[in-house]
Design a protein around this motif. Sequence first.
Motif, PDB file in Angstrom:
ATOM      1  N   ALA A  52     -27.678  30.906   0.805  1.00  0.00           N
ATOM      2  CA  ALA A  52     -27.874  32.179   0.104  1.00  0.00           C
ATOM      3  C   ALA A  52     -26.779  32.393  -0.937  1.00  0.00           C
ATOM      4  N   ASP A  53     -25.534  32.131  -0.570  1.00  0.00           N
ATOM      5  CA  ASP A  53     -24.420  32.299  -1.503  1.00  0.00           C
ATOM      6  C   ASP A  53     -24.541  31.363  -2.705  1.00  0.00           C
TER       7      ASP A  53
ATOM      8  N   GLY B 192     -27.437  30.281  -3.872  1.00  0.00           N
ATOM      9  CA  GLY B 192     -28.692  30.537  -4.570  1.00  0.00           C
ATOM     10  C   GLY B 192     -29.743  29.464  -4.375  1.00  0.00           C
TER      11      GLY B 192
ATOM     12  N   SER C 187     -32.358  27.397  -1.208  1.00  0.00           N
ATOM     13  CA  SER C 187     -32.985  27.642   0.089  1.00  0.00           C
ATOM     14  C   SER C 187     -32.244  26.884   1.187  1.00  0.00           C
TER      15      SER C 187
ATOM     16  N   THR D 246     -27.376  22.403  -8.595  1.00  0.00           N
ATOM     17  CA  THR D 246     -27.402  22.686  -7.155  1.00  0.00           C
ATOM     18  C   THR D 246     -26.068  22.304  -6.537  1.00  0.00           C
TER      19      THR D 246
ATOM     20  N   ALA E  64     -23.316  24.687  -7.674  1.00  0.00           N
ATOM     21  CA  ALA E  64     -23.361  25.960  -6.947  1.00  0.00           C
ATOM     22  C   ALA E  64     -22.809  25.804  -5.537  1.00  0.00           C
TER      23      ALA E  64
ATOM     24  N   THR F 200     -19.462  27.592  -3.999  1.00  0.00           N
ATOM     25  CA  THR F 200     -19.585  28.375  -2.770  1.00  0.00           C
ATOM     26  C   THR F 200     -18.639  27.873  -1.686  1.00  0.00           C
TER      27      THR F 200
END
Length: 83
Positions: free
Chosen positions: A35-36, A38, A40, A59, A62, A66
């Motif tokens: 979730a943090d 972004g 699934s 991906t 991100a 995180t």
Amino acid sequence: MVRTPLTPEERERGERLGRLLRDARGGRSMADVAADAGISPETLRKIETGRAPTPAFFTIAALARTLGLSMDDLAGQCALVVL
């Protein structure tokens, strides 16, 4: 478009990336990290288990952000080992 099959080395690199991310996640739940970042939880699960050995750059960026990981360190630790 037909994808070229991955080499054993490329599959190993994907598994290594998955282990690094799983280790960095530590005690945090997969759902919270996903979730943090972004993405699934299923995408994170596939990356961590090596079932998605070539995830998209953004991906991984991100997830690195995180998890507080350096993209340079991840790239270095996941470089293909050519013998």
